[in-house]
Design a protein around this motif. Structure first.
Motif, PDB file in Angstrom:
ATOM      1  N   ALA A  15       0.817  -1.209   0.000  1.00  0.00           N
ATOM      2  CA  ALA A  15       0.000   0.000   0.000  1.00  0.00           C
ATOM      3  C   ALA A  15       0.854   1.264   0.000  1.00  0.00           C
ATOM      4  CB  ALA A  15      -0.925   0.008   1.213  1.00  0.00           C
ATOM      5  N   ASP A  16       2.168   1.119   0.132  1.00  0.00           N
ATOM      6  CA  ASP A  16       3.069   2.262   0.154  1.00  0.00           C
ATOM      7  C   ASP A  16       3.019   2.969  -1.207  1.00  0.00           C
ATOM      8  OD1 ASP A  16       4.987   4.006   1.131  1.00  0.00           O
ATOM      9  OD2 ASP A  16       6.661   2.718   0.519  1.00  0.00           O
ATOM     10  N   PRO A  17       2.901   4.291  -1.256  1.00  0.00           N
ATOM     11  CA  PRO A  17       2.795   5.002  -2.541  1.00  0.00           C
ATOM     12  C   PRO A  17       3.985   4.760  -3.467  1.00  0.00           C
ATOM     13  CG  PRO A  17       2.262   6.475  -0.727  1.00  0.00           C
ATOM     14  CD  PRO A  17       2.749   5.193  -0.124  1.00  0.00           C
ATOM     15  N   SER A  18       5.183   4.659  -2.942  1.00  0.00           N
ATOM     16  CA  SER A  18       6.340   4.448  -3.813  1.00  0.00           C
ATOM     17  C   SER A  18       6.297   3.056  -4.447  1.00  0.00           C
ATOM     18  CB  SER A  18       7.640   4.634  -3.038  1.00  0.00           C
ATOM     19  OG  SER A  18       7.747   3.671  -2.005  1.00  0.00           O
ATOM     20  N   VAL A  19       5.788   2.069  -3.710  1.00  0.00           N
ATOM     21  CA  VAL A  19       5.658   0.717  -4.256  1.00  0.00           C
ATOM     22  C   VAL A  19       4.604   0.715  -5.353  1.00  0.00           C
ATOM     23  CG1 VAL A  19       4.982  -1.650  -3.721  1.00  0.00           C
ATOM     24  CG2 VAL A  19       6.414  -0.380  -2.128  1.00  0.00           C
ATOM     25  N   ARG A  20       3.503   1.394  -5.106  1.00  0.00           N
ATOM     26  CA  ARG A  20       2.424   1.472  -6.089  1.00  0.00           C
ATOM     27  C   ARG A  20       2.906   2.156  -7.372  1.00  0.00           C
ATOM     28  NH1 ARG A  20      -1.622   4.772  -3.843  1.00  0.00           N
ATOM     29  NH2 ARG A  20      -1.044   3.806  -1.892  1.00  0.00           N
ATOM     30  N   GLU A  21       3.654   3.261  -7.231  1.00  0.00           N
ATOM     31  CA  GLU A  21       4.172   3.985  -8.394  1.00  0.00           C
ATOM     32  C   GLU A  21       5.160   3.127  -9.177  1.00  0.00           C
ATOM     33  OE1 GLU A  21       5.817   7.576  -6.868  1.00  0.00           O
ATOM     34  OE2 GLU A  21       3.883   8.354  -6.227  1.00  0.00           O
ATOM     35  N   ALA A  22       6.012   2.400  -8.484  1.00  0.00           N
ATOM     36  CA  ALA A  22       6.980   1.533  -9.158  1.00  0.00           C
ATOM     37  C   ALA A  22       6.265   0.420  -9.922  1.00  0.00           C
ATOM     38  CB  ALA A  22       7.952   0.947  -8.141  1.00  0.00           C
ATOM     39  N   ARG A  23       5.210  -0.134  -9.331  1.00  0.00           N
ATOM     40  CA  ARG A  23       4.449  -1.189  -9.996  1.00  0.00           C
ATOM     41  C   ARG A  23       3.777  -0.659 -11.255  1.00  0.00           C
ATOM     42  NH1 ARG A  23      -0.249  -2.730  -6.771  1.00  0.00           N
ATOM     43  NH2 ARG A  23       1.284  -2.448  -5.147  1.00  0.00           N
ATOM     44  N   GLU A  24       3.184   0.534 -11.177  1.00  0.00           N
ATOM     45  CA  GLU A  24       2.532   1.137 -12.341  1.00  0.00           C
ATOM     46  C   GLU A  24       3.555   1.450 -13.433  1.00  0.00           C
ATOM     47  OE1 GLU A  24      -0.691   1.487 -13.029  1.00  0.00           O
ATOM     48  OE2 GLU A  24      -1.052   0.393 -11.171  1.00  0.00           O
ATOM     49  N   ALA A  25       4.726   1.949 -13.044  1.00  0.00           N
ATOM     50  CA  ALA A  25       5.767   2.254 -14.025  1.00  0.00           C
ATOM     51  C   ALA A  25       6.238   0.980 -14.719  1.00  0.00           C
ATOM     52  CB  ALA A  25       6.940   2.952 -13.350  1.00  0.00           C
ATOM     53  N   GLN A  26       6.366  -0.111 -13.982  1.00  0.00           N
ATOM     54  CA  GLN A  26       6.778  -1.393 -14.566  1.00  0.00           C
ATOM     55  C   GLN A  26       5.715  -1.903 -15.537  1.00  0.00           C
ATOM     56  OE1 GLN A  26       9.604  -2.928 -14.491  1.00  0.00           O
ATOM     57  NE2 GLN A  26       8.874  -4.632 -15.695  1.00  0.00           N
ATOM     58  N   LYS A  27       4.446  -1.748 -15.200  1.00  0.00           N
ATOM     59  CA  LYS A  27       3.366  -2.171 -16.092  1.00  0.00           C
ATOM     60  C   LYS A  27       3.389  -1.357 -17.382  1.00  0.00           C
ATOM     61  CE  LYS A  27      -0.026  -3.796 -12.719  1.00  0.00           C
ATOM     62  NZ  LYS A  27      -1.353  -3.550 -12.151  1.00  0.00           N
ATOM     63  N   LYS A  28       3.637  -0.059 -17.280  1.00  0.00           N
ATOM     64  CA  LYS A  28       3.698   0.793 -18.471  1.00  0.00           C
ATOM     65  C   LYS A  28       4.868   0.401 -19.365  1.00  0.00           C
ATOM     66  CE  LYS A  28       1.449   4.854 -16.539  1.00  0.00           C
ATOM     67  NZ  LYS A  28       1.607   6.259 -16.144  1.00  0.00           N
ATOM     68  N   ARG A  29       6.034   0.120 -18.757  1.00  0.00           N
ATOM     69  CA  ARG A  29       7.198  -0.293 -19.549  1.00  0.00           C
ATOM     70  C   ARG A  29       6.927  -1.618 -20.245  1.00  0.00           C
ATOM     71  NH1 ARG A  29      10.173   1.860 -15.185  1.00  0.00           N
ATOM     72  NH2 ARG A  29      10.252  -0.185 -14.195  1.00  0.00           N
ATOM     73  N   ALA A  30       6.298  -2.558 -19.545  1.00  0.00           N
ATOM     74  CA  ALA A  30       6.006  -3.863 -20.131  1.00  0.00           C
ATOM     75  C   ALA A  30       5.006  -3.722 -21.280  1.00  0.00           C
ATOM     76  CB  ALA A  30       5.460  -4.806 -19.064  1.00  0.00           C
ATOM     77  N   ALA A  84       4.574  -1.066 -23.163  1.00  0.00           N
ATOM     78  CA  ALA A  84       5.243  -0.385 -24.267  1.00  0.00           C
ATOM     79  C   ALA A  84       6.169  -1.334 -25.022  1.00  0.00           C
ATOM     80  CB  ALA A  84       6.033   0.809 -23.743  1.00  0.00           C
ATOM     81  N   MET A  85       6.832  -2.238 -24.316  1.00  0.00           N
ATOM     82  CA  MET A  85       7.758  -3.164 -24.951  1.00  0.00           C
ATOM     83  C   MET A  85       7.035  -4.328 -25.638  1.00  0.00           C
ATOM     84  SD  MET A  85      10.672  -1.873 -24.716  1.00  0.00           S
ATOM     85  CE  MET A  85      11.674  -3.210 -25.295  1.00  0.00           C
ATOM     86  N   ALA A  86       5.796  -4.581 -25.295  1.00  0.00           N
ATOM     87  CA  ALA A  86       5.067  -5.709 -25.882  1.00  0.00           C
ATOM     88  C   ALA A  86       4.907  -5.532 -27.384  1.00  0.00           C
ATOM     89  CB  ALA A  86       3.702  -5.851 -25.218  1.00  0.00           C
ATOM     90  N   GLY A  87       4.753  -4.324 -27.849  1.00  0.00           N
ATOM     91  CA  GLY A  87       4.594  -4.088 -29.281  1.00  0.00           C
ATOM     92  C   GLY A  87       5.857  -4.312 -30.071  1.00  0.00           C
ATOM     93  N   TYR A  88       7.008  -4.182 -29.464  1.00  0.00           N
ATOM     94  CA  TYR A  88       8.271  -4.324 -30.182  1.00  0.00           C
ATOM     95  C   TYR A  88       8.551  -5.768 -30.577  1.00  0.00           C
ATOM     96  CZ  TYR A  88       9.532   0.477 -29.147  1.00  0.00           C
ATOM     97  OH  TYR A  88       9.555   1.831 -29.078  1.00  0.00           O
ATOM     98  N   ALA A  89       8.044  -6.724 -29.856  1.00  0.00           N
ATOM     99  CA  ALA A  89       8.319  -8.123 -30.151  1.00  0.00           C
ATOM    100  C   ALA A  89       7.675  -8.555 -31.460  1.00  0.00           C
ATOM    101  CB  ALA A  89       7.836  -9.005 -29.005  1.00  0.00           C
ATOM    102  N   SER A  90       6.561  -7.956 -31.821  1.00  0.00           N
ATOM    103  CA  SER A  90       5.872  -8.374 -33.031  1.00  0.00           C
ATOM    104  C   SER A  90       6.192  -7.482 -34.226  1.00  0.00           C
ATOM    105  CB  SER A  90       4.363  -8.368 -32.786  1.00  0.00           C
ATOM    106  OG  SER A  90       3.927  -7.047 -32.524  1.00  0.00           O
ATOM    107  N   THR A  91       7.046  -6.493 -34.069  1.00  0.00           N
ATOM    108  CA  THR A  91       7.371  -5.584 -35.146  1.00  0.00           C
ATOM    109  C   THR A  91       8.425  -6.203 -36.061  1.00  0.00           C
ATOM    110  OG1 THR A  91       6.898  -3.704 -33.731  1.00  0.00           O
ATOM    111  CG2 THR A  91       8.207  -3.268 -35.692  1.00  0.00           C
ATOM    112  N   ILE A  92       8.178  -6.177 -37.363  1.00  0.00           N
ATOM    113  CA  ILE A  92       9.159  -6.646 -38.333  1.00  0.00           C
ATOM    114  C   ILE A  92       9.850  -5.414 -38.881  1.00  0.00           C
ATOM    115  CG2 ILE A  92       9.487  -7.818 -40.527  1.00  0.00           C
ATOM    116  CD1 ILE A  92       6.914  -9.373 -39.899  1.00  0.00           C
TER     117      ILE A  92
END
Length: 66
Positions: free
Chosen positions: A17-32, A34-42
């Motif tokens: 419930a700590d705000p810094s933990v929540r922010e880190a989790r959201e940032a990790q989800k956003k990075r994941a 964003a990177m999901a589209g790169y795997a299927s790009t030719i």
């Protein structure tokens, strides 16, 4: 002789419930996400594909695992 001094106690583990933990989790989800589209790009060069297409029909039939 006295016994050696104990090391300092570790820092407390932050809760989920700590705000810094929540922010880190959201940032990790956003990075994941964003990177999901790169795997299927030719990607190709500026001129596109210059060689012949590589298809199964042009190479003939193959046996799976051979």
């Amino acid at each position: 002789m006295s016994p050696p001094a104990l090391p300092p106690a570790p820092d407390p583990v932050p809760s989920l419930a700590d705000p810094s933990v929540r922010e880190a989790r959201e940032a990790q989800k956003k990075r994941a996400a964003a990177m999901a589209g790169y795997a299927s790009t030719i990607t190709t060069g500026g001129l596109g594909l210059t060689g012949a297409a590589s298809t199964t029909a042009s190479r003939g039939k193959t046996i799976l695992g051979a």
